[in-house]
Design a protein around this motif. Structure first.
Motif, PDB file in Angstrom:
ATOM      1  N   VAL A   1      46.527 -18.091  51.217  1.00 55.64           N
ATOM      2  CA  VAL A   1      45.376 -18.552  51.996  1.00 55.64           C
ATOM      3  C   VAL A   1      44.829 -17.438  52.891  1.00 55.64           C
ATOM      4  N   VAL A   2      45.710 -16.662  53.506  1.00 54.57           N
ATOM      5  CA  VAL A   2      45.293 -15.687  54.522  1.00 54.57           C
ATOM      6  C   VAL A   2      44.917 -14.341  53.916  1.00 54.57           C
ATOM      7  N   LEU A   3      45.705 -13.845  52.944  1.00 57.74           N
ATOM      8  CA  LEU A   3      45.441 -12.527  52.366  1.00 57.74           C
ATOM      9  C   LEU A   3      44.294 -12.605  51.354  1.00 57.74           C
ATOM     10  N   ASP A   4      43.727 -11.453  51.023  1.00 61.14           N
ATOM     11  CA  ASP A   4      42.605 -11.382  50.086  1.00 61.14           C
ATOM     12  C   ASP A   4      43.153 -11.352  48.659  1.00 61.14           C
ATOM     13  N   ARG A   5      43.275 -12.524  48.046  1.00 60.10           N
ATOM     14  CA  ARG A   5      43.867 -12.597  46.714  1.00 60.10           C
ATOM     15  C   ARG A   5      42.900 -12.148  45.619  1.00 60.10           C
ATOM     16  N   SER A   6      41.666 -11.788  45.988  1.00 63.48           N
ATOM     17  CA  SER A   6      40.746 -11.236  44.986  1.00 63.48           C
ATOM     18  C   SER A   6      41.129  -9.806  44.618  1.00 63.48           C
ATOM     19  N   GLN A   7      41.927  -9.145  45.460  1.00 64.32           N
ATOM     20  CA  GLN A   7      42.417  -7.806  45.158  1.00 64.32           C
ATOM     21  C   GLN A   7      43.585  -7.898  44.183  1.00 64.32           C
TER      22      GLN A   7
ATOM     23  N   ARG B   1      41.065 -23.991  57.792  1.00 63.01           N
ATOM     24  CA  ARG B   1      39.866 -23.850  58.630  1.00 63.01           C
ATOM     25  C   ARG B   1      39.999 -22.657  59.575  1.00 63.01           C
ATOM     26  N   PHE B   2      41.119 -22.559  60.268  1.00 61.04           N
ATOM     27  CA  PHE B   2      41.330 -21.442  61.187  1.00 61.04           C
ATOM     28  C   PHE B   2      41.380 -20.111  60.438  1.00 61.04           C
ATOM     29  N   ALA B   3      41.989 -20.109  59.232  1.00 58.55           N
ATOM     30  CA  ALA B   3      42.060 -18.879  58.436  1.00 58.55           C
ATOM     31  C   ALA B   3      40.667 -18.430  58.008  1.00 58.55           C
ATOM     32  N   ASP B   4      39.832 -19.371  57.572  1.00 57.75           N
ATOM     33  CA  ASP B   4      38.464 -19.029  57.172  1.00 57.75           C
ATOM     34  C   ASP B   4      37.670 -18.479  58.357  1.00 57.75           C
ATOM     35  N   GLN B   5      37.847 -19.084  59.522  1.00 56.73           N
ATOM     36  CA  GLN B   5      37.165 -18.592  60.717  1.00 56.73           C
ATOM     37  C   GLN B   5      37.611 -17.175  61.055  1.00 56.73           C
ATOM     38  N   HIS B   6      38.896 -16.909  60.898  1.00 58.90           N
ATOM     39  CA  HIS B   6      39.428 -15.586  61.219  1.00 58.90           C
ATOM     40  C   HIS B   6      38.902 -14.535  60.236  1.00 58.90           C
TER      41      HIS B   6
END
Length: 409
Positions: free
Chosen positions: A61-67, A260-265
């Protein structure tokens, strides 16, 4: 946004409701003592799943898994962690004599299947696809129930059959959830160049934190087992299961808040401690109402569910613990997405140790098993207050600046 929050509660309700139904089936079909043994094994499955959820699911959820390196790292970490936990659990259950070889193998298979299915669920949750998450869980339950009832009708139902049915259901749910996921997240990459270090750096602390609560329950079961026997474990677990609808609402909102908090961050903003305060007030108010209803319905509902009447004192104690969880959950999510997962873990570890010590002292003083959740509730509440202090004292989420940014939304 309210619709998404409701969807999160529905998804959590489906998962928790399925767990509740499985436990009711064990209690009624195999008896309260065998239910006590199932509670211990199922508790280990939940602990292992929590490890993988924190280590891989929260990182997803937090890391950029598109990489590509991150995606490969997530895949490699899922394979490694689920395999190690399954093999370790098999050896412990078998070598200690708690289960025979066949039952231990099915237990390990169910554990691995739970872990992988949970990560598929987290992919859906990361996209706020909560209804699809519920469909995934229901599909797996239908398969598990069909196997269990078939064995019950055609042969002798055992705990091993339950574990096998659960494992099969989770495997089916994994495939269903995979095909319900967005196409972009159904892409698997090779493991070469996997950045497991990045996943480990973030996920290690989340995995450790996620394991604290189910580990606490498992330790509590073992303490009761040593002091009062399997029947006492079954009765205490029945009271906890009876109150589980309360925890499922809190858990559903927890998943929603974390995303929600992760997306905001990621967007350069921050969650608001004021928003977390509002959620806590809402959860506490709902908890009081649900607790009153649960206590009133004990004489009628608990014999129907478990074939025994649960101890009202144990129910009240578990409801008190549920109230404390309502205080902990929003502040923990707020702190974790801002990179304070180490501090969040330390606070949660401290209140968990305090709860275990308090439970041991109570048992040594001759306290009844039904009163032990009160110790867990007090320790958890203190942890919640510590987490709120953490997010208020920091200069990120929860700071006055964060509150003003939230108010402008």
């Amino acid at each position: 946004m309210k619709r998404k929050a409701l969807g999160a509660v529905i998804a959590q309700a489906a998962q928790a409701g399925i767990g509740l139904l499985l436990q009711i089936l064990v209690a009624r079909m195999l008896g309260i003592e065998e239910y006590g043994r199932f509670a211990i094994l199922y508790g280990v499955v939940i602990v292992a799943t929590a490890v993988v959820t924190g280590l891989v699911g929260d990182s997803l959820v937090v890391l950029d898994r598109s990489q590509r390196p991150i995606r490969a790292g997530l895949e490699a970490m899922l394979l490694a962690s689920s395999a190690v936990l399954a093999v370790g659990s098999f050896l412990i259950a078998w070598l200690t004599g708690f289960s025979d070889a066949a039952e231990s193998a099915l237990f390990a298979l169910a554990l691995a299947a739970f872990a992988v299915e949970e990560i598929v669920r987290r992919m859906l949750i990361a996209h706020l696809l909560f209804i699809r998450t519920a469909i995934t869980d229901v599909a797996g339950f239908v398969v598990a129930l069909a196997i269990i009832l078939t064995v019950h009708v055609t042969g002798t139902l055992t705990l091993a059959a339950f574990l096998g049915g659960i494992a099969a259901g989770q495997i089916v749910a994994t495939f269903v959830g995979w095909f319900l996921s967005p196409r972009s997240d159904r892409r698997l990459v090779g493991l070469r160049g996997a950045d497991m270090a990045a996943v480990w750096r973030y996920g290690m602390w989340r995995g450790l934190q996620q394991v604290l609560r189910p580990s606490l329950f498992t330790v509590l079961r073992l303490l009761v087992l040593a002091g009062a026997g399997l029947t006492a474990v079954g009765l205490l677990e029945a009271a906890r299961t009876y109150t589980s609808p309360l925890i499922l609402v809190i858990g559903g909102l927890s998943s929603f808040l974390f995303v929600r908090f992760a997306d905001q961050h990621k967007a350069g903003g921050s969650g608001s401690v004021r928003e977390a305060d509002r959620v806590v007030v809402f959860l506490l108010a709902g908890t009081v109402v649900m607790s009153a209803i649960a206590v009133v319905l004990i004489p009628w509902v608990s014999p129907l569910l478990f074939d025994v009447e649960v101890d009202p004192l144990a129910v009240i104690a578990w409801l008190a613990y549920g109230m404390s969880v309502a205080v902990v959950t929003p502040y923990g999510a707020l702190g974790a997405v801002a990179g304070r997962q180490v501090a969040v873990f330390v606070i949660r570890l401290s209140d968990t140790i305090l709860a275990i010590v308090a439970a041991i002292v109570m048992i040594a003083l001759g306290a009844q098993p039904s009163t032990l959740p009160f110790a867990l509730a007090v320790a958890s509440l203190l942890g919640g207050l510590g987490l709120r202090w953490l997010v208020v004292a920091g200069r990120g989420p929860g700071s006055p600046r964060g509150d003003r940014a939230q108010d402008r939304e």
